[in-house]
Scaffold this active site. Structure first.
Site, PDB file in Angstrom:
ATOM      1  N   ASP A 180       3.967   2.665   5.043  1.00 24.93           N
ATOM      2  CA  ASP A 180       3.540   1.731   6.105  1.00 24.93           C
ATOM      3  C   ASP A 180       4.104   2.171   7.443  1.00 24.93           C
ATOM      4  O   ASP A 180       5.252   2.588   7.546  1.00 24.93           O
ATOM      5  CB  ASP A 180       4.057   0.312   5.815  1.00 24.93           C
ATOM      6  CG  ASP A 180       3.398  -0.296   4.590  1.00 24.93           C
ATOM      7  OD1 ASP A 180       2.338   0.229   4.184  1.00 24.93           O
ATOM      8  OD2 ASP A 180       3.948  -1.267   4.064  1.00 24.93           O
ATOM      9  N   GLU A 210       7.543   2.452  -6.553  1.00 21.36           N
ATOM     10  CA  GLU A 210       7.731   2.008  -5.168  1.00 21.36           C
ATOM     11  C   GLU A 210       7.804   3.213  -4.240  1.00 21.36           C
ATOM     12  O   GLU A 210       8.192   4.305  -4.663  1.00 21.36           O
ATOM     13  CB  GLU A 210       9.053   1.233  -5.060  1.00 21.36           C
ATOM     14  CG  GLU A 210       8.904  -0.270  -5.013  1.00 21.36           C
ATOM     15  CD  GLU A 210       8.409  -0.794  -3.669  1.00 21.36           C
ATOM     16  OE1 GLU A 210       7.701  -0.068  -2.944  1.00 21.36           O
ATOM     17  OE2 GLU A 210       8.735  -1.950  -3.353  1.00 21.36           O
ATOM     18  N   ASP A 211       7.466   3.012  -2.985  1.00 23.76           N
ATOM     19  CA  ASP A 211       7.628   4.086  -2.015  1.00 23.76           C
ATOM     20  C   ASP A 211       9.079   4.185  -1.557  1.00 23.76           C
ATOM     21  O   ASP A 211       9.668   5.246  -1.526  1.00 23.76           O
ATOM     22  CB  ASP A 211       6.685   3.897  -0.808  1.00 23.76           C
ATOM     23  CG  ASP A 211       6.820   2.525  -0.156  1.00 23.76           C
ATOM     24  OD1 ASP A 211       7.506   1.635  -0.699  1.00 23.76           O
ATOM     25  OD2 ASP A 211       6.224   2.329   0.922  1.00 23.76           O
ATOM     26  N   PHE A 260      13.835   4.579  10.044  1.00 25.88           N
ATOM     27  CA  PHE A 260      12.500   4.155   9.655  1.00 25.88           C
ATOM     28  C   PHE A 260      11.663   5.403   9.439  1.00 25.88           C
ATOM     29  O   PHE A 260      11.496   6.205  10.347  1.00 25.88           O
ATOM     30  CB  PHE A 260      11.865   3.234  10.700  1.00 25.88           C
ATOM     31  CG  PHE A 260      10.640   2.553  10.162  1.00 25.88           C
ATOM     32  CD1 PHE A 260      10.757   1.414   9.375  1.00 25.88           C
ATOM     33  CD2 PHE A 260       9.374   3.075  10.401  1.00 25.88           C
ATOM     34  CE1 PHE A 260       9.628   0.812   8.831  1.00 25.88           C
ATOM     35  CE2 PHE A 260       8.244   2.471   9.860  1.00 25.88           C
ATOM     36  CZ  PHE A 260       8.374   1.332   9.087  1.00 25.88           C
ATOM     37  N   VAL A 261      11.172   5.568   8.227  1.00 22.94           N
ATOM     38  CA  VAL A 261      10.433   6.795   7.907  1.00 22.94           C
ATOM     39  C   VAL A 261       8.933   6.518   7.809  1.00 22.94           C
ATOM     40  O   VAL A 261       8.511   5.431   7.430  1.00 22.94           O
ATOM     41  CB  VAL A 261      10.949   7.425   6.591  1.00 22.94           C
ATOM     42  CG1 VAL A 261      12.330   8.017   6.793  1.00 22.94           C
ATOM     43  CG2 VAL A 261      10.981   6.410   5.452  1.00 22.94           C
ATOM     44  N   LYS A 279      17.189   3.921   0.533  1.00 22.56           N
ATOM     45  CA  LYS A 279      18.104   3.789   1.679  1.00 22.56           C
ATOM     46  C   LYS A 279      19.270   2.899   1.251  1.00 22.56           C
ATOM     47  O   LYS A 279      19.303   1.712   1.576  1.00 22.56           O
ATOM     48  CB  LYS A 279      17.377   3.059   2.828  1.00 22.56           C
ATOM     49  CG  LYS A 279      16.521   3.904   3.718  1.00 22.56           C
ATOM     50  CD  LYS A 279      16.114   3.067   4.933  1.00 22.56           C
ATOM     51  CE  LYS A 279      14.647   3.186   5.209  1.00 22.56           C
ATOM     52  NZ  LYS A 279      14.195   2.293   6.298  1.00 22.56           N
ATOM     53  N   LYS A 337       0.806  -1.192   0.000  1.00 22.43           N
ATOM     54  CA  LYS A 337       0.000   0.000   0.000  1.00 22.43           C
ATOM     55  C   LYS A 337       0.849   1.255   0.000  1.00 22.43           C
ATOM     56  O   LYS A 337       0.380   2.345  -0.336  1.00 22.43           O
ATOM     57  CB  LYS A 337      -0.868   0.013   1.276  1.00 22.43           C
ATOM     58  CG  LYS A 337      -1.774  -1.176   1.412  1.00 22.43           C
ATOM     59  CD  LYS A 337      -2.436  -1.164   2.812  1.00 22.43           C
ATOM     60  CE  LYS A 337      -3.066  -2.508   3.104  1.00 22.43           C
ATOM     61  NZ  LYS A 337      -3.416  -2.626   4.521  1.00 22.43           N
ATOM     62  N   GLY A 338       2.117   1.108   0.398  1.00 18.27           N
ATOM     63  CA  GLY A 338       2.966   2.265   0.676  1.00 18.27           C
ATOM     64  C   GLY A 338       3.077   3.314  -0.423  1.00 18.27           C
ATOM     65  O   GLY A 338       3.290   4.483  -0.152  1.00 18.27           O
ATOM     66  N   ASP A 382      14.759  -0.471   0.404  1.00 20.14           N
ATOM     67  CA  ASP A 382      15.534  -0.631   1.632  1.00 20.14           C
ATOM     68  C   ASP A 382      16.612  -1.701   1.377  1.00 20.14           C
ATOM     69  O   ASP A 382      17.658  -1.392   0.816  1.00 20.14           O
ATOM     70  CB  ASP A 382      14.523  -1.029   2.722  1.00 20.14           C
ATOM     71  CG  ASP A 382      15.085  -1.070   4.118  1.00 20.14           C
ATOM     72  OD1 ASP A 382      16.068  -0.367   4.384  1.00 20.14           O
ATOM     73  OD2 ASP A 382      14.535  -1.800   4.951  1.00 20.14           O
TER      74      ASP A 382
HETATM   75  P1  IMP Z   1      12.999  -4.002   1.078  1.00 22.26           P
HETATM   76  O1  IMP Z   1      12.512  -5.280   0.479  1.00 22.26           O
HETATM   77  O2  IMP Z   1      13.845  -4.238   2.303  1.00 22.26           O
HETATM   78  O3  IMP Z   1      13.714  -3.128   0.071  1.00 22.26           O
HETATM   79  O4  IMP Z   1      11.741  -3.236   1.643  1.00 22.26           O
HETATM   80  C1  IMP Z   1      10.882  -2.607   0.808  1.00 22.26           C
HETATM   81  C2  IMP Z   1       9.558  -2.305   1.472  1.00 22.26           C
HETATM   82  O5  IMP Z   1       9.619  -2.234   2.898  1.00 22.26           O
HETATM   83  C3  IMP Z   1       9.104  -0.937   1.026  1.00 22.26           C
HETATM   84  O6  IMP Z   1       8.366  -1.023  -0.166  1.00 22.26           O
HETATM   85  C4  IMP Z   1       8.279  -0.454   2.189  1.00 22.26           C
HETATM   86  O7  IMP Z   1       6.942  -0.877   2.045  1.00 22.26           O
HETATM   87  C5  IMP Z   1       8.898  -1.117   3.382  1.00 22.26           C
HETATM   88  N1  IMP Z   1       9.807  -0.204   4.091  1.00 22.26           N
HETATM   89  C6  IMP Z   1      11.162  -0.236   4.136  1.00 22.26           C
HETATM   90  N2  IMP Z   1      11.661   0.742   4.880  1.00 22.26           N
HETATM   91  C7  IMP Z   1      10.600   1.449   5.319  1.00 22.26           C
HETATM   92  C8  IMP Z   1      10.466   2.636   6.141  1.00 22.26           C
HETATM   93  O8  IMP Z   1      11.432   3.238   6.625  1.00 22.26           O
HETATM   94  N3  IMP Z   1       9.199   3.072   6.355  1.00 22.26           N
HETATM   95  C9  IMP Z   1       8.097   2.449   5.839  1.00 22.26           C
HETATM   96  N4  IMP Z   1       8.178   1.347   5.081  1.00 22.26           N
HETATM   97  C10 IMP Z   1       9.418   0.852   4.814  1.00 22.26           C
END
Ligand code: IMP
Length: 159
Positions: A158, A98-99, A151-152, A130, A42-43, A102
C-alpha cells in the site's frame, strides 16, 4: 512516486532468492498435507503470487481484506473486515500471508479471528517485519526480511 524514495532496502534479486527459500521451507514443513494460503489484501497479493509459485505441495487460496492504515480503530487493535474468506477453514492447515508486520495489531486480530474458526493448524508468513514498531507480540513462523522503522513501498505494498 520515484522522487519520494530515499533508498532501496530490498532488491529484486534479494526478494527472488528469499522467496524461493521460503517456498522450499514451507513445502518441506507441510509435506504430505494440503495447505491453504490466506492472502491479506491488498498489500500481500504480489508476494502471495510469487511465494505460491515456489511452493511444491497442493495449495488452496483464499483472501481477506481488512482496514489498516488511516482507520480510526487502528490504535485500539480493532480491525474491520472488508472482505471475509469464501471457504471454511475448519480442519485445514492454514498459513496467513502478510506483506508487512508493523505494530502487529492487524495480524494479532486476524490470528485470533482465524484461530476461532478451528483450523487444523495456523501459522504466519510475512515478507517484511518491522520489529521496532511492535505494540503487541505476534509469532512469525516465516519471515522474509527484518527492516528498520521506515515506510516502505513497491512490490504491491500500500502506498
Ligand atoms: P500493523 O497492524 O501496524 O502491523 O500494520 C499492518 C499493515 O499496515 C500491513 O499489512 C500493511 O498493509 C500496512 N503497513 C505497515 N507498514 C507499512 C509500510 O511501511 N508500507 C506499506 N504498508 C504498510
Amino acid at each position: 512516486m520515484r522522487e519520494d524514495i530515499k533508498e532501496i532496502l530490498v532488491t529484486e534479486e534479494m526478494l527472488g532468492e528469499r522467496i524461493r527459500a521460503m517456498g522450499t521451507e514451507i513445502s518441506r514443513d507441510y509435506q504430505g498435507k494440503d495447505i491453504c494460503l490466506i492472502g491479506i489484501l491488498k498489500g500481500a497479493f504480489i508476494f502471495l503470487g510469487d511465494l505460491a509459485r515456489e511452493i511444491s505441495i497442493p495449495t488452496a487460496f483464499d483472501f481477506m481484506a481488512v482496514s489498516s492504515y488511516g482507520a480510526a480503530t487502528r490504535s485500539s487493535g480493532v480491525v474491520r473486515i472488508l472482505k471475509d474468506l469464501e471457504e471454511s477453514i475448519q480442519g485445514k492447515h492454514v498459513l496467513i500471508v502478510e506483506d508487512i508486520v508493523d505494530t502487529g495489531l492487524t495480524l494479532s486480530y486476524l490470528y485470533d479471528n482465524l484461530k476461532n474458526r478451528n483450523p487444523a493448524s495456523l501459522k504466519v508468513c510475512t515478507l517484511l517485519d518491522k520489529p521496532s514498531r511492535r505494540k503487541v507480540p505476534v509469532q512469525l513462523d516465516y519471515r522474509g526480511f527484518e527492516i528498520p522503522d521506515a515506510f516502505v513501498v513497491g512490490y504491491g505494498l500500500d502506498y
